[in-house]
Motif scaffolding. Structure first.
Motif, PDB file in Angstrom:
ATOM      1  N   ASN A   1     -34.306  19.523 -11.499  1.00  0.00           N
ATOM      2  CA  ASN A   1     -34.719  19.929 -10.170  1.00  0.00           C
ATOM      3  C   ASN A   1     -36.037  19.248  -9.805  1.00  0.00           C
ATOM      4  O   ASN A   1     -36.993  19.293 -10.564  1.00  0.00           O
ATOM      5  CB  ASN A   1     -34.929  21.433 -10.105  1.00  0.00           C
ATOM      6  N   ARG A   2     -36.021  18.663  -8.632  1.00  0.00           N
ATOM      7  CA  ARG A   2     -37.223  18.018  -8.133  1.00  0.00           C
ATOM      8  C   ARG A   2     -37.821  18.858  -7.023  1.00  0.00           C
ATOM      9  O   ARG A   2     -37.115  19.446  -6.225  1.00  0.00           O
ATOM     10  CB  ARG A   2     -36.882  16.631  -7.592  1.00  0.00           C
ATOM     11  N   TYR A   3     -39.157  18.896  -7.018  1.00  0.00           N
ATOM     12  CA  TYR A   3     -39.829  19.588  -5.932  1.00  0.00           C
ATOM     13  C   TYR A   3     -39.792  18.713  -4.689  1.00  0.00           C
ATOM     14  O   TYR A   3     -39.916  17.515  -4.755  1.00  0.00           O
ATOM     15  CB  TYR A   3     -41.286  19.898  -6.294  1.00  0.00           C
ATOM     16  N   MET A   4     -39.641  19.355  -3.537  1.00  0.00           N
ATOM     17  CA  MET A   4     -39.582  18.632  -2.280  1.00  0.00           C
ATOM     18  C   MET A   4     -40.690  19.168  -1.376  1.00  0.00           C
ATOM     19  O   MET A   4     -40.842  20.387  -1.228  1.00  0.00           O
ATOM     20  CB  MET A   4     -38.222  18.834  -1.607  1.00  0.00           C
ATOM     21  N   PHE A   5     -41.460  18.243  -0.803  1.00  0.00           N
ATOM     22  CA  PHE A   5     -42.561  18.632   0.078  1.00  0.00           C
ATOM     23  C   PHE A   5     -42.434  17.878   1.393  1.00  0.00           C
ATOM     24  O   PHE A   5     -42.039  16.724   1.432  1.00  0.00           O
ATOM     25  CB  PHE A   5     -43.914  18.301  -0.574  1.00  0.00           C
ATOM     26  N   ASP A   6     -42.842  18.546   2.460  1.00  0.00           N
ATOM     27  CA  ASP A   6     -42.811  17.952   3.789  1.00  0.00           C
ATOM     28  C   ASP A   6     -44.207  17.410   4.096  1.00  0.00           C
ATOM     29  O   ASP A   6     -45.196  18.148   4.071  1.00  0.00           O
ATOM     30  CB  ASP A   6     -42.423  19.024   4.814  1.00  0.00           C
ATOM     31  N   ASP A   7     -44.300  16.135   4.396  1.00  0.00           N
ATOM     32  CA  ASP A   7     -45.584  15.479   4.643  1.00  0.00           C
ATOM     33  C   ASP A   7     -46.285  16.090   5.857  1.00  0.00           C
ATOM     34  O   ASP A   7     -47.501  16.228   5.853  1.00  0.00           O
ATOM     35  CB  ASP A   7     -45.369  13.967   4.854  1.00  0.00           C
ATOM     36  N   LYS A   8     -45.538  16.474   6.867  1.00  0.00           N
ATOM     37  CA  LYS A   8     -46.146  17.059   8.066  1.00  0.00           C
ATOM     38  C   LYS A   8     -46.859  18.356   7.710  1.00  0.00           C
ATOM     39  O   LYS A   8     -47.968  18.606   8.184  1.00  0.00           O
ATOM     40  CB  LYS A   8     -45.077  17.329   9.127  1.00  0.00           C
ATOM     41  N   GLU A   9     -46.230  19.154   6.854  1.00  0.00           N
ATOM     42  CA  GLU A   9     -46.823  20.440   6.472  1.00  0.00           C
ATOM     43  C   GLU A   9     -48.035  20.225   5.572  1.00  0.00           C
ATOM     44  O   GLU A   9     -49.017  20.962   5.676  1.00  0.00           O
ATOM     45  CB  GLU A   9     -45.787  21.324   5.772  1.00  0.00           C
ATOM     46  N   LEU A  10     -47.965  19.242   4.694  1.00  0.00           N
ATOM     47  CA  LEU A  10     -49.109  18.955   3.828  1.00  0.00           C
ATOM     48  C   LEU A  10     -50.324  18.573   4.679  1.00  0.00           C
ATOM     49  O   LEU A  10     -51.438  19.011   4.395  1.00  0.00           O
ATOM     50  CB  LEU A  10     -48.785  17.819   2.854  1.00  0.00           C
ATOM     51  N   ARG A  11     -50.112  17.755   5.705  1.00  0.00           N
ATOM     52  CA  ARG A  11     -51.209  17.361   6.579  1.00  0.00           C
ATOM     53  C   ARG A  11     -51.707  18.550   7.397  1.00  0.00           C
ATOM     54  O   ARG A  11     -52.902  18.700   7.631  1.00  0.00           O
ATOM     55  CB  ARG A  11     -50.772  16.207   7.492  1.00  0.00           C
ATOM     56  N   ARG A  12     -50.783  19.417   7.836  1.00  0.00           N
ATOM     57  CA  ARG A  12     -51.166  20.590   8.634  1.00  0.00           C
ATOM     58  C   ARG A  12     -52.073  21.524   7.839  1.00  0.00           C
ATOM     59  O   ARG A  12     -53.035  22.079   8.356  1.00  0.00           O
ATOM     60  CB  ARG A  12     -49.916  21.336   9.095  1.00  0.00           C
TER      61      ARG A  12
ATOM     62  N   LEU B   1     -41.180  13.463  -1.360  1.00  0.00           N
ATOM     63  CA  LEU B   1     -41.940  13.689  -0.141  1.00  0.00           C
ATOM     64  C   LEU B   1     -41.057  13.289   1.040  1.00  0.00           C
ATOM     65  O   LEU B   1     -40.598  12.158   1.117  1.00  0.00           O
ATOM     66  CB  LEU B   1     -43.219  12.845  -0.178  1.00  0.00           C
ATOM     67  N   ILE B   2     -40.834  14.209   1.957  1.00  0.00           N
ATOM     68  CA  ILE B   2     -40.004  13.916   3.122  1.00  0.00           C
ATOM     69  C   ILE B   2     -40.885  13.871   4.367  1.00  0.00           C
ATOM     70  O   ILE B   2     -42.003  14.370   4.363  1.00  0.00           O
ATOM     71  CB  ILE B   2     -38.861  14.955   3.284  1.00  0.00           C
ATOM     72  N   ASN B   3     -40.329  13.246   5.418  1.00  0.00           N
ATOM     73  CA  ASN B   3     -41.011  13.101   6.705  1.00  0.00           C
ATOM     74  C   ASN B   3     -42.346  12.367   6.590  1.00  0.00           C
ATOM     75  O   ASN B   3     -43.251  12.595   7.378  1.00  0.00           O
ATOM     76  CB  ASN B   3     -41.216  14.465   7.387  1.00  0.00           C
ATOM     77  N   GLU B   4     -42.440  11.526   5.574  1.00  0.00           N
ATOM     78  CA  GLU B   4     -43.667  10.743   5.418  1.00  0.00           C
ATOM     79  C   GLU B   4     -43.637   9.642   6.475  1.00  0.00           C
ATOM     80  O   GLU B   4     -42.626   8.955   6.653  1.00  0.00           O
ATOM     81  CB  GLU B   4     -43.716  10.134   4.022  1.00  0.00           C
ATOM     82  N   PRO B   5     -44.739   9.411   7.220  1.00  0.00           N
ATOM     83  CA  PRO B   5     -44.741   8.365   8.228  1.00  0.00           C
ATOM     84  C   PRO B   5     -44.623   6.985   7.558  1.00  0.00           C
ATOM     85  O   PRO B   5     -45.192   6.748   6.508  1.00  0.00           O
ATOM     86  CB  PRO B   5     -46.080   8.521   8.934  1.00  0.00           C
ATOM     87  N   VAL B   6     -43.856   6.133   8.207  1.00  0.00           N
ATOM     88  CA  VAL B   6     -43.626   4.796   7.669  1.00  0.00           C
ATOM     89  C   VAL B   6     -44.772   3.890   8.133  1.00  0.00           C
ATOM     90  O   VAL B   6     -45.113   3.859   9.313  1.00  0.00           O
ATOM     91  CB  VAL B   6     -42.273   4.241   8.166  1.00  0.00           C
ATOM     92  N   SER B   7     -45.370   3.156   7.184  1.00  0.00           N
ATOM     93  CA  SER B   7     -46.474   2.261   7.546  1.00  0.00           C
ATOM     94  C   SER B   7     -45.927   1.063   8.328  1.00  0.00           C
ATOM     95  O   SER B   7     -44.733   0.738   8.248  1.00  0.00           O
ATOM     96  CB  SER B   7     -47.197   1.778   6.290  1.00  0.00           C
ATOM     97  N   PHE B   8     -46.837   0.427   9.044  1.00  0.00           N
ATOM     98  CA  PHE B   8     -46.452  -0.755   9.822  1.00  0.00           C
ATOM     99  C   PHE B   8     -45.841  -1.819   8.913  1.00  0.00           C
ATOM    100  O   PHE B   8     -44.819  -2.407   9.228  1.00  0.00           O
ATOM    101  CB  PHE B   8     -47.683  -1.305  10.563  1.00  0.00           C
TER     102      PHE B   8
END
Length: 194
Positions: free
Chosen positions: A1-12, A26-33
């Motif tokens: 089992n892997r832990y899943m975290f939402d990047d938006k919530e981590l930043r919030r 890590l999901i919903n991580e913004p994609v760099s240019f």
């Protein structure tokens, strides 16, 4: 089992991503240019590098060509000076029609012709040769060997006086046409002294 975290919530909640458990997803991580346009950026860099290389090669080619043209110009100037100021008769004859293209000052001075009387005319037109069979033999030799050296050739000057001489020549290409570049040394006085 892997832990899943939402990047938006981590930043919030201002949580540090580096403190997440290893192997977390890590999901919903913004994609760099760079990540988003990596293929395009790499392609552009490759094209830019190739263009710089082409420009460098063309610049080198242009510089080498300029050097070659300068060397050719110097060589042509040396030849022209030697041609004009030589003590022996020098001329250029077009081998298609056997007409004179150019003669030097010594030719004019020693044999008494003007350039207008020579240029565009053949040695037969001006009756230069004492023996036209020698002329024909010389052209056969030239055709076989592409050059000749110290060929005995007796020529008449403009006033009809016979001059004994030695002629050397070689086929050269001028304006994509084969021409005879020759030099003729008058040995009349040397023969008289013997």
């Amino acid at each position: 089992n892997r832990y899943m975290f939402d990047d938006k919530e981590l930043r919030r909640f201002a949580l540090d991503k580096n403190k997440l458990p290893p192997d977390s997803l890590l999901i919903n991580e913004p994609v760099s240019f760079y990540t988003q346009y990596r293929t395009l950026i790499i392609s552009a860099l490759i094209i830019f590098t190739a263009l710089l290389l082409i420009i460098a090669l063309l610049s080198y080619n242009i510089m080498e060509r300029k050097k070659a043209l300068k060397a050719l110009s110097v060589s042509e100037e040396k030849f022209a000076k030697a041609f004009r100021h030589a003590a022996d008769c020098i001329g250029i004859i077009n081998l298609q029609n056997h007409c004179f293209l150019e003669v030097n000052e010594a030719f004019i001075r020693q044999l008494g012709y003007t350039p207008a009387e020579l240029i565009g005319r053949t040695t037969l037109d001006i009756k230069l040769w004492e023996n036209t069979a020698n002329r024909s033999e010389l052209y056969r030799l030239l055709e076989a060997e592409r050059s000749f050296s110290n060929y005995q050739s007796n020529w008449f000057d403009h006033g009809g006086k016979l001059h004994r001489g030695l002629c050397s020549g070689e086929i050269v290409e001028i304006n994509s046409q084969d021409c005879l570049l020759f030099i003729w040394h008058d040995v009349t006085e040397e023969k008289k002294a013997c």
